[in-house]
Design a protein around this motif. Structure first.
Motif, short mmCIF file in Angstrom:
data_model
loop_
_atom_site.label_atom_id
_atom_site.label_comp_id
_atom_site.label_asym_id
_atom_site.label_seq_id
_atom_site.Cartn_x
_atom_site.Cartn_y
_atom_site.Cartn_z
N ASP A 113 5.73 27.76 28.95
CA ASP A 113 5.49 26.43 29.51
C ASP A 113 5.27 25.40 28.42
N LEU A 114 4.61 25.80 27.33
CA LEU A 114 4.38 24.87 26.21
C LEU A 114 5.70 24.51 25.54
N VAL A 115 6.60 25.47 25.38
CA VAL A 115 7.92 25.16 24.84
C VAL A 115 8.65 24.21 25.78
N GLY A 116 8.54 24.45 27.07
CA GLY A 116 9.17 23.56 28.05
C GLY A 116 8.65 22.14 27.96
N ARG A 117 7.35 21.99 27.73
CA ARG A 117 6.77 20.65 27.58
C ARG A 117 7.29 19.97 26.32
N LEU A 118 7.40 20.72 25.24
CA LEU A 118 7.91 20.18 23.98
C LEU A 118 9.34 19.66 24.17
N LEU A 119 10.15 20.42 24.90
CA LEU A 119 11.55 20.06 25.10
C LEU A 119 11.75 19.14 26.29
N ASN A 120 10.69 18.92 27.09
CA ASN A 120 10.79 18.15 28.32
C ASN A 120 11.89 18.72 29.22
N THR A 121 11.81 20.03 29.45
CA THR A 121 12.82 20.71 30.25
C THR A 121 12.75 20.28 31.70
N ARG A 122 13.88 20.36 32.36
CA ARG A 122 13.99 20.06 33.79
C ARG A 122 13.96 21.36 34.57
N GLY A 123 12.77 21.95 34.64
CA GLY A 123 12.63 23.23 35.31
C GLY A 123 11.67 24.11 34.53
N ARG A 124 11.51 25.35 35.00
CA ARG A 124 10.56 26.28 34.40
C ARG A 124 11.25 27.59 34.09
N VAL A 125 10.85 28.24 33.01
CA VAL A 125 11.43 29.51 32.61
C VAL A 125 10.34 30.58 32.64
N LEU A 126 10.62 31.69 33.34
CA LEU A 126 9.67 32.78 33.48
C LEU A 126 10.35 34.11 33.16
N PRO A 127 9.63 35.07 32.59
CA PRO A 127 10.18 36.41 32.43
C PRO A 127 10.10 37.15 33.76
N MET A 128 11.02 38.08 34.00
CA MET A 128 10.95 38.80 35.27
C MET A 128 9.81 39.81 35.28
N SER A 129 9.38 40.25 34.09
CA SER A 129 8.24 41.14 33.95
C SER A 129 7.48 40.73 32.70
N LEU A 130 6.20 41.06 32.65
CA LEU A 130 5.38 40.71 31.50
C LEU A 130 5.31 41.84 30.48
N VAL A 131 6.10 42.89 30.69
CA VAL A 131 6.20 43.98 29.71
C VAL A 131 7.67 44.12 29.32
N PRO A 132 7.94 44.39 28.03
CA PRO A 132 9.34 44.58 27.63
C PRO A 132 9.91 45.84 28.26
N LEU A 133 11.17 45.76 28.67
CA LEU A 133 11.81 46.85 29.40
C LEU A 133 12.97 47.43 28.60
N ASP A 134 13.32 48.66 28.94
CA ASP A 134 14.49 49.31 28.37
C ASP A 134 15.45 49.70 29.49
N ILE A 135 16.74 49.65 29.19
CA ILE A 135 17.77 50.00 30.16
C ILE A 135 18.37 51.35 29.80
N GLU A 136 18.56 52.17 30.81
CA GLU A 136 19.26 53.45 30.65
C GLU A 136 20.37 53.49 31.68
N ALA A 137 21.56 53.89 31.26
CA ALA A 137 22.72 53.88 32.17
C ALA A 137 23.41 55.24 32.18
N SER A 138 23.90 55.61 33.35
CA SER A 138 24.81 56.75 33.47
C SER A 138 26.22 56.19 33.35
N VAL A 139 26.95 56.65 32.35
CA VAL A 139 28.27 56.10 32.03
C VAL A 139 29.31 57.18 32.14
N LEU A 140 30.42 56.87 32.81
CA LEU A 140 31.52 57.81 32.98
C LEU A 140 32.56 57.55 31.89
N VAL A 141 32.84 58.58 31.10
CA VAL A 141 33.84 58.45 30.03
C VAL A 141 34.89 59.54 30.21
#
Length: 318
Positions: A113-141
């Motif tokens: 929010d502080l970065v948004g105020r500095l930039l005077n953004t038109r909207g708000r930016v939020l993370p989808m989670s407050l913990v960093p996530l990792d992705i695991e995929a099943s891939v067909l090769v």
């Protein structure tokens, strides 16, 4: 009152959506994926044990006000240092976000929010989670016999680059907590937009956070799914847009949408159109086929065309 819109995704796809939505409303909330583990974001995430800031930075830059001040700060935020030293490859905006999180620990939303105020953004930016996530995929090769062999690929950057066909994706941890402010924004929204973007590493992860998925199912908002305008990147290997829609159905059972936006160039034949219509019907949505691609720039959405598509849907819905 301008419509309240939540846009979900990450990277360049979310940036395109946010720039389009700015032509319609300033009541925008970006809910951004936090699974990036490559480049500047990956280095900062590992060194400081923080959320990867890159996708959040791009969303903030996309929402900068349309003035000389906004354009200048957007450029500053996106500036990437050259060279091979400690700063080489880092985006200045990533360092700014990291500094604010260091100054006000455990208050990621306030820092953004502080970065948004500095930039005077038109909207708000939020993370989808407050913990960093990792992705695991099943891939067909393909194997030596010409048949498919399934392997497990871990890490957002590896999944995004892998040449096999992504079958399913999962998050680690498997049931991460959603950002409370993101849940509240979805509850209060008039419209929620998911996509476009890297389908399995920027778009799908939002559907794998149980609280976010529940909020999406329960919200009174109209839900819009925006499909990609190209199927040429590694993540889209072997997929059609209809199969992208099926991936949403398979990863988020019971979630419905009201509209699905597709560009004509990804449904060029009658068979492709019929397959997409059948997939969209499974989501309970209406298919909107309209030109949203940028001329002369393969794989890129045109901001004004995408804005027009959103505007037409919102005008009818409201």
């Amino acid at each position: 009152m301008p419509p309240r819109v939540v846009a979900m995704g990450g990277g360049h796809g979310l940036s395109a959506t946010l720039q389009a939505l700015r032509h319609i409303t300033e009541a925008i909330t970006a809910v951004v994926t936090v699974a990036d583990d490559g480049g500047s974001s990956g280095r900062l995430r590992e060194q400081f044990d923080i959320l990867p800031p890159g996708d959040l930075r791009m969303a903030l830059a996309a929402l900068c006000e349309d003035t000389s001040w906004g354009h200048q700060w957007s450029a500053v935020l996106q500036h990437r240092f050259r060279g091979h030293g400690e700063l080489g490859g880092h985006a200045l905006g990533n360092l700014l976000i990291t500094a604010l999180w260091d100054l006000i620990p455990d208050q990621q939303v306030r820092g953004l929010d502080l970065v948004g105020r500095l930039l005077n953004t038109r909207g708000r930016v939020l993370p989808m989670s407050l913990v960093p996530l990792d992705i695991e995929a099943s891939v067909l090769v393909p194997d030596d016999m010409g048949e498919g062999a399934e392997i497990i690929v871990r890490g957002q950057s590896r999944v995004a680059r892998h040449s096999g066909k992504v079958e399913t994706v999962r998050l680690t941890p498997q049931a991460p907590p959603a950002c409370p402010e993101a849940l509240e924004s979805i509850k209060l929204a008039d419209f929620v937009v998911l996509g476009p973007g890297s389908w399995f590493t920027s778009v799908m992860p939002h559907l794998l956070v149980p609280e976010l998925l529940r909020a999406l199912r329960d919200t009174p908002a109209s839900r819009i799914l925006t499909l990609n305008v190209s199927l040429t990147d590694d993540e889209a290997s072997g997929y059609t847009v209809a199969e992208h829609v099926h991936a949403v159905v398979n990863h988020a059972p019971g979630l419905t949408f009201d509209h699905v936006i597709a560009d004509p160039q990804v449904v060029r034949t009658d068979a492709e159109r019929a397959a997409l219509e059948a997939a969209v019907e499974q989501l309970g949505a209406a298919l909107v086929v309209t030109t949203v691609a940028k001329m002369g720039a393969p794989g890129v959405h045109d901001t004004l065309r995408l804005a027009a598509a959103f505007r037409d849907i919102m005008a009818v819905t409201r």
